[in-house]
Write a protein that holds these residues in place. Structure first.
Motif, PDB file in Angstrom:
ATOM      1  N   VAL A 112     -16.225 -21.987 -14.136  1.00 13.82           N
ATOM      2  CA  VAL A 112     -16.988 -22.670 -13.086  1.00 13.82           C
ATOM      3  C   VAL A 112     -18.391 -22.077 -12.986  1.00 13.82           C
ATOM      4  CG1 VAL A 112     -14.879 -23.149 -11.796  1.00 13.82           C
ATOM      5  CG2 VAL A 112     -16.228 -21.125 -11.234  1.00 13.82           C
ATOM      6  N   THR A 113     -19.321 -22.850 -12.430  1.00 16.97           N
ATOM      7  CA  THR A 113     -20.653 -22.328 -12.135  1.00 16.97           C
ATOM      8  C   THR A 113     -20.524 -21.255 -11.058  1.00 16.97           C
ATOM      9  OG1 THR A 113     -21.702 -24.440 -12.657  1.00 16.97           O
ATOM     10  CG2 THR A 113     -22.958 -22.904 -11.284  1.00 16.97           C
ATOM     11  N   THR A 114     -21.069 -20.083 -11.317  1.00 13.87           N
ATOM     12  CA  THR A 114     -20.891 -18.948 -10.414  1.00 13.87           C
ATOM     13  C   THR A 114     -22.218 -18.526  -9.804  1.00 13.87           C
ATOM     14  OG1 THR A 114     -19.049 -18.196 -11.790  1.00 13.87           O
ATOM     15  CG2 THR A 114     -19.935 -16.639 -10.197  1.00 13.87           C
ATOM     16  N   ILE A 115     -22.237 -18.422  -8.480  1.00 14.58           N
ATOM     17  CA  ILE A 115     -23.422 -18.035  -7.722  1.00 14.58           C
ATOM     18  C   ILE A 115     -23.156 -16.674  -7.084  1.00 14.58           C
ATOM     19  CG2 ILE A 115     -24.979 -18.670  -5.831  1.00 14.58           C
ATOM     20  CD1 ILE A 115     -23.679 -21.587  -6.271  1.00 14.58           C
ATOM     21  N   GLY A 116     -24.023 -15.722  -7.352  1.00 16.09           N
ATOM     22  CA  GLY A 116     -23.844 -14.394  -6.797  1.00 16.09           C
ATOM     23  C   GLY A 116     -24.645 -14.202  -5.530  1.00 16.09           C
ATOM     24  N   TYR A 117     -24.004 -13.685  -4.500  1.00 16.47           N
ATOM     25  CA  TYR A 117     -24.671 -13.391  -3.236  1.00 16.47           C
ATOM     26  C   TYR A 117     -25.000 -11.902  -3.218  1.00 16.47           C
ATOM     27  CZ  TYR A 117     -25.220 -12.770   1.845  1.00 16.47           C
ATOM     28  OH  TYR A 117     -25.687 -12.453   3.102  1.00 16.47           O
ATOM     29  N   ALA A 118     -26.274 -11.587  -3.396  1.00 15.89           N
ATOM     30  CA  ALA A 118     -26.722 -10.195  -3.458  1.00 15.89           C
ATOM     31  C   ALA A 118     -27.135  -9.734  -2.065  1.00 15.89           C
ATOM     32  CB  ALA A 118     -27.875 -10.053  -4.439  1.00 15.89           C
ATOM     33  N   ASN A 119     -26.172  -9.279  -1.301  1.00 20.15           N
ATOM     34  CA  ASN A 119     -26.421  -8.910   0.094  1.00 20.15           C
ATOM     35  C   ASN A 119     -26.670  -7.421   0.288  1.00 20.15           C
ATOM     36  OD1 ASN A 119     -23.796  -8.320  -0.637  1.00 20.15           O
ATOM     37  ND2 ASN A 119     -22.897  -8.903   1.324  1.00 20.15           N
ATOM     38  N   LYS A 120     -26.764  -6.666  -0.826  1.00 17.31           N
ATOM     39  CA  LYS A 120     -27.039  -5.235  -0.738  1.00 17.31           C
ATOM     40  C   LYS A 120     -27.957  -4.828  -1.881  1.00 17.31           C
ATOM     41  CE  LYS A 120     -22.582  -4.081   1.388  1.00 17.31           C
ATOM     42  NZ  LYS A 120     -21.306  -3.329   1.219  1.00 17.31           N
ATOM     43  N   PRO A 121     -28.754  -3.779  -1.688  1.00 16.09           N
ATOM     44  CA  PRO A 121     -29.648  -3.319  -2.750  1.00 16.09           C
ATOM     45  C   PRO A 121     -28.886  -2.984  -4.034  1.00 16.09           C
ATOM     46  CG  PRO A 121     -30.192  -2.248  -0.670  1.00 16.09           C
ATOM     47  CD  PRO A 121     -28.900  -2.989  -0.443  1.00 16.09           C
ATOM     48  N   GLY A 122     -29.441  -3.421  -5.164  1.00 17.62           N
ATOM     49  CA  GLY A 122     -28.837  -3.130  -6.449  1.00 17.62           C
ATOM     50  C   GLY A 122     -27.768  -4.104  -6.886  1.00 17.62           C
ATOM     51  N   LYS A 123     -27.309  -4.945  -5.960  1.00 17.42           N
ATOM     52  CA  LYS A 123     -26.217  -5.856  -6.300  1.00 17.42           C
ATOM     53  C   LYS A 123     -26.664  -6.959  -7.240  1.00 17.42           C
ATOM     54  CE  LYS A 123     -22.848  -6.625  -3.449  1.00 17.42           C
ATOM     55  NZ  LYS A 123     -21.940  -7.083  -2.362  1.00 17.42           N
ATOM     56  N   ALA A 124     -27.898  -7.443  -7.082  1.00 16.84           N
ATOM     57  CA  ALA A 124     -28.388  -8.518  -7.947  1.00 16.84           C
ATOM     58  C   ALA A 124     -28.321  -8.110  -9.410  1.00 16.84           C
ATOM     59  CB  ALA A 124     -29.819  -8.896  -7.556  1.00 16.84           C
ATOM     60  N   GLU A 125     -28.744  -6.879  -9.693  1.00 18.53           N
ATOM     61  CA  GLU A 125     -28.727  -6.406 -11.076  1.00 18.53           C
ATOM     62  C   GLU A 125     -27.299  -6.335 -11.617  1.00 18.53           C
ATOM     63  OE1 GLU A 125     -32.429  -5.362  -9.118  1.00 18.53           O
ATOM     64  OE2 GLU A 125     -30.325  -5.031  -8.586  1.00 18.53           O
ATOM     65  N   ARG A 126     -26.365  -5.884 -10.803  1.00 20.46           N
ATOM     66  CA  ARG A 126     -24.970  -5.797 -11.253  1.00 20.46           C
ATOM     67  C   ARG A 126     -24.389  -7.182 -11.500  1.00 20.46           C
ATOM     68  NH1 ARG A 126     -24.994  -1.839  -7.174  1.00 20.46           N
ATOM     69  NH2 ARG A 126     -23.895  -3.167  -5.684  1.00 20.46           N
ATOM     70  N   LEU A 127     -24.702  -8.120 -10.631  1.00 22.48           N
ATOM     71  CA  LEU A 127     -24.201  -9.485 -10.800  1.00 22.48           C
ATOM     72  C   LEU A 127     -24.797 -10.133 -12.050  1.00 22.48           C
ATOM     73  CD1 LEU A 127     -24.387 -10.700  -7.080  1.00 22.48           C
ATOM     74  CD2 LEU A 127     -22.344  -9.978  -8.338  1.00 22.48           C
ATOM     75  N   GLU A 128     -26.070  -9.887 -12.288  1.00 25.55           N
ATOM     76  CA  GLU A 128     -26.716 -10.455 -13.477  1.00 25.55           C
ATOM     77  C   GLU A 128     -26.120  -9.879 -14.753  1.00 25.55           C
ATOM     78  OE1 GLU A 128     -30.765  -9.613 -12.632  1.00 25.55           O
ATOM     79  OE2 GLU A 128     -31.040 -11.392 -11.355  1.00 25.55           O
ATOM     80  N   ARG A 129     -25.846  -8.580 -14.752  1.00 24.17           N
ATOM     81  CA  ARG A 129     -25.222  -7.965 -15.934  1.00 24.17           C
ATOM     82  C   ARG A 129     -23.830  -8.540 -16.193  1.00 24.17           C
ATOM     83  NH1 ARG A 129     -27.619  -3.105 -13.938  1.00 24.17           N
ATOM     84  NH2 ARG A 129     -25.631  -2.501 -12.967  1.00 24.17           N
ATOM     85  N   ALA A 130     -23.169  -8.963 -15.129  1.00 22.78           N
ATOM     86  CA  ALA A 130     -21.829  -9.532 -15.267  1.00 22.78           C
ATOM     87  C   ALA A 130     -21.862 -10.973 -15.766  1.00 22.78           C
ATOM     88  CB  ALA A 130     -21.087  -9.467 -13.929  1.00 22.78           C
ATOM     89  N   GLY A 131     -23.061 -11.579 -15.782  1.00 24.17           N
ATOM     90  CA  GLY A 131     -23.193 -12.924 -16.330  1.00 24.17           C
ATOM     91  C   GLY A 131     -23.206 -14.039 -15.318  1.00 24.17           C
ATOM     92  N   VAL A 132     -23.618 -13.750 -14.086  1.00 20.35           N
ATOM     93  CA  VAL A 132     -23.676 -14.783 -13.056  1.00 20.35           C
ATOM     94  C   VAL A 132     -24.705 -15.852 -13.430  1.00 20.35           C
ATOM     95  CG1 VAL A 132     -25.478 -13.700 -11.633  1.00 20.35           C
ATOM     96  CG2 VAL A 132     -23.672 -15.058 -10.531  1.00 20.35           C
TER      97      VAL A 132
END
Length: 218
Positions: free
Chosen positions: A191-211
């Protein structure tokens, strides 16, 4: 980046939502580390060795996973039941995530189904939705299978159950989550996956996971 509902929901028929984070902060008033400690204390009554290994673990879900790897199924069910009771208490003071109720309303007006897909237990989720008046806007709640923590995300089981119950293909669904395990489950389910980066550093972790998308606001 703010979520653009039209862009994300275009040509979709199903919006799947993780509960803790995207919908609300479940443990705002009853902290997750406190619950984890209570679970570890209970585990110590049956396995001092496992309790010692888990000392310092602050995530109750990780405590439950560890119990499933080391204890009998009956003991795991006892720990799961204790966690479910704690979650029921926690949702009484859970804090809504800004903008999510509006996003759910946008989806409903567009004829898009809404399903909660969460590692939290179903009954506390239902209690929270009723308290906040969101129960009528959510079609289904798919919570963690009782006594089967191995089927929690990152396993795609819960998302696949949501697709099964709605009868929709993965290509017609999108999923909003806030953890790497959410992204892994979403990708595994296709499915299309949208990451909610609600804490510092989370966006980078979600992007590395392939969001597919990362947003910090709804």
């Amino acid at each position: 980046m703010r979520l653009d509902p039209e862009e994300v929901l275009l040509r979709k028929s199903l919006l799947m939502l993780d509960f803790d984070g995207p919908v609300c902060s479940v443990f705002a008033g009853y902290p997750a580390p406190q619950i984890a400690l209570e679970l570890i204390t209970s585990i110590g009554e049956h396995s001092a060795q496992l309790a010692a290994v888990l000392k310092g673990e602050s995530d109750p879900m990780e405590v439950l996973r560890a119990a499933a790897r080391s204890l009998s199924r009956d003991r795991v069910k006892q720990i799961d039941e204790q966690l479910s009771r704690a979650e029921m208490k926690a949702v009484e003071t859970a804090q809504p995530t800004a903008g999510m109720a509006d996003l759910i309303e946008v989806a409903r007006r567009a004829g898009i189904g809404v399903v909660i897909v969460s590692n939290n237990s179903s009954d506390p989720i239902g209690s929270y939705l009723t308290r906040c008046g969101l129960d009528v806007a959510v079609d289904h709640v798919i919570g963690r299978p009782f006594g089967r923590p191995e089927q929690m995300k990152p396993d795609p089981y819960l998302l696949n159950q949501a697709l099964k119950v709605t009868g929709l293909p993965a290509s017609r669904a999108c999923f909003i989550g806030d953890s790497v395990t959410d992204v892994e489950a979403g990708r595994a389910a296709g499915v299309t996956t949208i990451g909610y980066a609600n804490k510092p550093g989370k966006a980078e972790r979600l992007e590395r996971a392939g969001v597919h998308f990362v947003v910090d606001s709804f």
